[in-house]
Design a protein around this motif. Structure first.
Motif, mmCIF file in Angstrom:
data_model
loop_
_atom_site.group_PDB
_atom_site.id
_atom_site.type_symbol
_atom_site.label_atom_id
_atom_site.label_comp_id
_atom_site.label_asym_id
_atom_site.label_seq_id
_atom_site.Cartn_x
_atom_site.Cartn_y
_atom_site.Cartn_z
ATOM 1 N N VAL A 42 0.861 -1.185 0.000
ATOM 2 C CA VAL A 42 0.000 0.000 0.000
ATOM 3 C C VAL A 42 0.897 1.234 0.000
ATOM 4 O O VAL A 42 1.985 1.220 0.566
ATOM 5 N N VAL A 54 -5.520 2.864 5.275
ATOM 6 C CA VAL A 54 -4.775 2.628 4.045
ATOM 7 C C VAL A 54 -5.047 3.786 3.095
ATOM 8 O O VAL A 54 -6.192 4.174 2.887
ATOM 9 N N GLU A 56 -4.142 5.067 -0.811
ATOM 10 C CA GLU A 56 -3.594 4.753 -2.125
ATOM 11 C C GLU A 56 -3.706 5.988 -3.006
ATOM 12 O O GLU A 56 -4.696 6.717 -2.941
ATOM 13 N N ASP A 67 -6.853 -2.456 -4.616
ATOM 14 C CA ASP A 67 -6.698 -1.583 -3.446
ATOM 15 C C ASP A 67 -7.652 -2.002 -2.328
ATOM 16 O O ASP A 67 -7.270 -2.051 -1.158
ATOM 17 N N LYS A 70 -6.426 -5.245 -0.687
ATOM 18 C CA LYS A 70 -5.304 -5.038 0.235
ATOM 19 C C LYS A 70 -5.793 -4.459 1.560
ATOM 20 O O LYS A 70 -5.360 -4.898 2.627
ATOM 21 N N LEU A 79 -10.239 2.999 3.725
ATOM 22 C CA LEU A 79 -9.366 3.124 2.566
ATOM 23 C C LEU A 79 -9.621 4.494 1.960
ATOM 24 O O LEU A 79 -10.762 4.838 1.661
#
Length: 143
Positions: A42, A54, A56, A67, A70, A79
């Protein structure tokens, strides 16, 4: 970092903003499944009071499913996908609406100014509520 210059700059700025909140932040963090197998890397992994965040940095929707996988592999609390412009953001939102993000994984799409504002305003408040020892003077001193 493994991205192009703009990608790396965005990731570094976000990492610095998160560090100002007192969070531990890692770049290009490896993600493993429950069996220890490598799922991928990541761009930014922040350890927040309630788990993992996370982040991205993406320019197209090609990696969206990956994504999400993960982030789900480490049971992330959220995320965040940072995109270069609002048009790309709309494309991500359309793609997200077509696919499930799994068991309630919150996925947010931001442009750079939006994520900086979100970190300063909303996310700072969330971190302080979950971890009062950070104290507002510690957090605000560097903002």
């Amino acid at each position: 970092m493994r991205g192009m210059r703009l990608h790396n700059w965005i990731a570094i700025v976000v990492m610095n903003e998160l560090r100002r909140l007192g969070l531990e932040v890692r770049s290009e963090a490896s993600v493993h499944d429950v069996f220890g197998g490598l799922v991928g890397f990541v761009d930014v992994l922040a350890i927040v009071p309630s788990g993992f965040l996370v982040v991205e940095v993406e320019a197209s929707t090609k990696q969206l499913r990956r994504d999400i996988e993960k982030a789900e592999a480490i049971n992330a609390m959220a995320l965040w996908i940072i995109v270069p412009n609002p048009k790309t953001g709309r494309s991500f939102r359309r793609s997200l609406s077509k696919q499930s993000s799994g068991e309630g994984l919150p996925v947010s799409i931001f442009t750079m100014p939006q994520v900086q504002r979100h970190i300063r305003d909303e996310f700072q408040r969330i971190c302080l509520e979950a971890n009062p020892r950070l104290g507002p003077r510690t957090v605000n001193a560097e903002l």
